[in-house]
Design a protein around this motif. Structure first.
Motif, PDB file in Angstrom:
ATOM      1  N   ARG A  11       5.037  35.132 -66.193  1.00  0.00           N
ATOM      2  CA  ARG A  11       5.932  34.020 -66.528  1.00  0.00           C
ATOM      3  C   ARG A  11       6.454  33.323 -65.276  1.00  0.00           C
ATOM      4  O   ARG A  11       6.440  32.086 -65.184  1.00  0.00           O
ATOM      5  CB  ARG A  11       7.108  34.537 -67.360  1.00  0.00           C
ATOM      6  CG  ARG A  11       8.162  33.472 -67.671  1.00  0.00           C
ATOM      7  CD  ARG A  11       9.354  34.060 -68.396  1.00  0.00           C
ATOM      8  NE  ARG A  11      10.036  35.078 -67.613  1.00  0.00           N
ATOM      9  CZ  ARG A  11      10.891  34.798 -66.626  1.00  0.00           C
ATOM     10  NH1 ARG A  11      11.150  33.538 -66.283  1.00  0.00           N
ATOM     11  NH2 ARG A  11      11.485  35.779 -65.965  1.00  0.00           N
ATOM     12  N   ILE A  12       6.891  34.117 -64.285  1.00  0.00           N
ATOM     13  CA  ILE A  12       7.445  33.525 -63.065  1.00  0.00           C
ATOM     14  C   ILE A  12       6.368  32.762 -62.303  1.00  0.00           C
ATOM     15  O   ILE A  12       6.613  31.674 -61.765  1.00  0.00           O
ATOM     16  CB  ILE A  12       8.081  34.618 -62.180  1.00  0.00           C
ATOM     17  CG1 ILE A  12       9.266  35.265 -62.901  1.00  0.00           C
ATOM     18  CG2 ILE A  12       8.536  34.040 -60.845  1.00  0.00           C
ATOM     19  CD1 ILE A  12       9.854  36.457 -62.173  1.00  0.00           C
ATOM     20  N   CYS A  13       5.156  33.318 -62.263  1.00  0.00           N
ATOM     21  CA  CYS A  13       4.056  32.618 -61.592  1.00  0.00           C
ATOM     22  C   CYS A  13       3.769  31.282 -62.271  1.00  0.00           C
ATOM     23  O   CYS A  13       3.626  30.244 -61.607  1.00  0.00           O
ATOM     24  CB  CYS A  13       2.796  33.481 -61.596  1.00  0.00           C
ATOM     25  SG  CYS A  13       2.765  34.773 -60.328  1.00  0.00           S
ATOM     26  N   ASN A  14       3.681  31.294 -63.593  1.00  0.00           N
ATOM     27  CA  ASN A  14       3.367  30.068 -64.328  1.00  0.00           C
ATOM     28  C   ASN A  14       4.470  29.025 -64.179  1.00  0.00           C
ATOM     29  O   ASN A  14       4.206  27.826 -64.029  1.00  0.00           O
ATOM     30  CB  ASN A  14       3.135  30.380 -65.805  1.00  0.00           C
ATOM     31  CG  ASN A  14       1.852  31.157 -66.036  1.00  0.00           C
ATOM     32  OD1 ASN A  14       0.923  31.085 -65.228  1.00  0.00           O
ATOM     33  ND2 ASN A  14       1.791  31.910 -67.128  1.00  0.00           N
ATOM     34  N   GLU A  15       5.714  29.465 -64.226  1.00  0.00           N
ATOM     35  CA  GLU A  15       6.831  28.527 -64.114  1.00  0.00           C
ATOM     36  C   GLU A  15       6.901  27.872 -62.745  1.00  0.00           C
ATOM     37  O   GLU A  15       7.412  26.753 -62.609  1.00  0.00           O
ATOM     38  CB  GLU A  15       8.147  29.259 -64.396  1.00  0.00           C
ATOM     39  CG  GLU A  15       8.347  29.635 -65.855  1.00  0.00           C
ATOM     40  CD  GLU A  15       9.653  30.380 -66.069  1.00  0.00           C
ATOM     41  OE1 GLU A  15      10.336  30.687 -65.058  1.00  0.00           O
ATOM     42  OE2 GLU A  15       9.995  30.663 -67.239  1.00  0.00           O
ATOM     43  N   ASN A  16       6.385  28.554 -61.729  1.00  0.00           N
ATOM     44  CA  ASN A  16       6.518  28.046 -60.364  1.00  0.00           C
ATOM     45  C   ASN A  16       5.186  27.680 -59.721  1.00  0.00           C
ATOM     46  O   ASN A  16       5.110  27.493 -58.507  1.00  0.00           O
ATOM     47  CB  ASN A  16       7.236  29.089 -59.504  1.00  0.00           C
ATOM     48  CG  ASN A  16       8.652  29.355 -59.988  1.00  0.00           C
ATOM     49  OD1 ASN A  16       9.546  28.534 -59.803  1.00  0.00           O
ATOM     50  ND2 ASN A  16       8.854  30.497 -60.642  1.00  0.00           N
ATOM     51  N   GLY A  17       4.148  27.560 -60.555  1.00  0.00           N
ATOM     52  CA  GLY A  17       2.861  27.095 -60.058  1.00  0.00           C
ATOM     53  C   GLY A  17       2.195  28.037 -59.076  1.00  0.00           C
ATOM     54  O   GLY A  17       1.558  27.590 -58.114  1.00  0.00           O
ATOM     55  N   CYS A  18       2.328  29.335 -59.296  1.00  0.00           N
ATOM     56  CA  CYS A  18       1.754  30.314 -58.374  1.00  0.00           C
ATOM     57  C   CYS A  18       0.538  31.000 -58.991  1.00  0.00           C
ATOM     58  O   CYS A  18       0.449  31.170 -60.210  1.00  0.00           O
ATOM     59  CB  CYS A  18       2.797  31.361 -57.986  1.00  0.00           C
ATOM     60  SG  CYS A  18       4.157  30.693 -57.007  1.00  0.00           S
ATOM     61  N   ASP A  19      -0.374  31.396 -58.142  1.00  0.00           N
ATOM     62  CA  ASP A  19      -1.593  32.073 -58.568  1.00  0.00           C
ATOM     63  C   ASP A  19      -1.276  33.499 -59.012  1.00  0.00           C
ATOM     64  O   ASP A  19      -0.533  34.221 -58.335  1.00  0.00           O
ATOM     65  CB  ASP A  19      -2.591  32.091 -57.408  1.00  0.00           C
ATOM     66  CG  ASP A  19      -3.925  32.675 -57.822  1.00  0.00           C
ATOM     67  OD1 ASP A  19      -4.744  31.938 -58.379  1.00  0.00           O
ATOM     68  OD2 ASP A  19      -4.128  33.885 -57.579  1.00  0.00           O
ATOM     69  N   LEU A  20      -1.855  33.917 -60.136  1.00  0.00           N
ATOM     70  CA  LEU A  20      -1.575  35.254 -60.659  1.00  0.00           C
ATOM     71  C   LEU A  20      -2.136  36.359 -59.772  1.00  0.00           C
ATOM     72  O   LEU A  20      -1.614  37.477 -59.761  1.00  0.00           O
ATOM     73  CB  LEU A  20      -2.151  35.395 -62.074  1.00  0.00           C
ATOM     74  CG  LEU A  20      -1.470  34.560 -63.166  1.00  0.00           C
ATOM     75  CD1 LEU A  20      -2.206  34.720 -64.484  1.00  0.00           C
ATOM     76  CD2 LEU A  20      -0.011  34.968 -63.323  1.00  0.00           C
TER      77      LEU A  20
END
Length: 302
Positions: free
Chosen positions: A272-281
């Motif tokens: 969730r945090i990655c998706n919300e902040n545009g980060c690669d999983l």
């Protein structure tokens, strides 16, 4: 001639040393004679902690200085009031629970806590190798003070012969628990799953130097003997998420302020945090697409 004020100062310093109850030496290389002189300055120690590494790469000190010297025996003899003793050796092991068929801990009538490693505890250290006269498992058990409440042995035996001997000592100690009325806790540095339904680590992470069968057998015997076996939870390292924000809190690759989220196992919020902040999983870092807009940043660690 020593004046009165200097004499009083000397008496005061001596009294302070005599009243010291704890001494801790970690990652310190001290020649035996100097160490034993230091211990004599603290005759009423209750706790002594010594952790040191001594190997062939130490050019400033000769290993020969440590041969035929038993740190555990000397510390016990010079400080008979010890209640808490830790001796951990890396490299050359110059401690042993036995000295000439006599327990190194014999002077310690009130020892409650002992922490050491397997070579020291089983009489398989470097100072024992040249004798060719190793103690039996019963010798080792007999060398344990009856006052002991907690026994901690770290590391692993590292070969089948030593592993089998270590197991024999553990089993014999548990069989004779009636002799050790105060013994409550054993700690071998073993681990357990905090989340048993999640993927497991390699077996060696749970019981260094021992097999899976050893692990379960010791657990069962401890339960039967009424002794607590410490099994600390083993969990993966946390995952980190990084991104940058500008002065307005917008996420941007050129932002001057870095934000870091630390997500602990089992990583419930990581995706969730990655998706919300545009980060690669995979990496926890921003996608390589340049500036990401439309999301406010967080200036504090998550």
């Amino acid at each position: 001639m020593v004046n009165q004020s200097e004499h009083q100062k000397h008496q005061s310093n001596s009294l302070e040393l005599a009243n010291m109850k704890e001494l801790s030496l970690s990652s310190t290389i001290i020649r035996p004679n100097a160490l034993f002189q230091l211990l004599r300055c603290y005759p009423n120690l209750k706790r002594f902690y010594h952790e040191g590494g001594l190997g062939p790469d130490y050019s400033s000190i000769e290993i020969d200085d440590f041969k035929n010297i038993n740190l555990m025996a000397t510390a016990s003899c010079q400080n008979p009031h010890l209640e808490d003793l830790t001796i951990l050796s890396r490299g050359y092991v110059w401690s042993s629970i036995m000295t000439h068929s006599i327990s190194s801990l014999d002077p310690l009538k009130n020892l409650r806590y002992l922490e050491t490693n397997w070579p020291t505890f089983t009489g398989r250290g470097d100072i024992d190798e040249g004798t060719g006269n190793f103690p039996t498992s019963q010798n080792i058990v007999d060398a344990i003070p009856l006052s002991l409440e907690r026994l901690c042995i770290l590391g692993g035996p590292y070969c089948n012969v030593r592993r089998n001997f270590a197991l024999a000592v553990i089993f014999k100690l548990l069989q004779q628990k009636h002799r050790f009325q105060k013994l409550q806790i054993l700690d071998f540095g073993w681990k357990r799953d905090r989340y048993p339904n999640k993927p497991r680590f390699r077996e060696s992470y749970y019981h260094e130097g021992f097999t899976k069968e050893d692990y379960h057998e010791v657990i069962a015997r401890c339960r039967k003997a009424g002794v607590e076996l410490i099994l600390k939870p083993l969990t993966p390292s946390p995952k980190n998420i990084y991104y940058c924000v500008d002065g307005d809190g917008k996420i941007t690759a050129s932002g001057a302020n870095e934000v870091k989220h630390i997500v602990h196992y089992p990583y419930d919020d990581y995706e969730r945090i990655c998706n919300e902040n545009g980060c690669d999983l995979e990496t926890g870092m921003p996608h390589k697409s340049g500036e990401i807009s439309g999301t406010d940043g967080n200036h504090t660690d998550g």
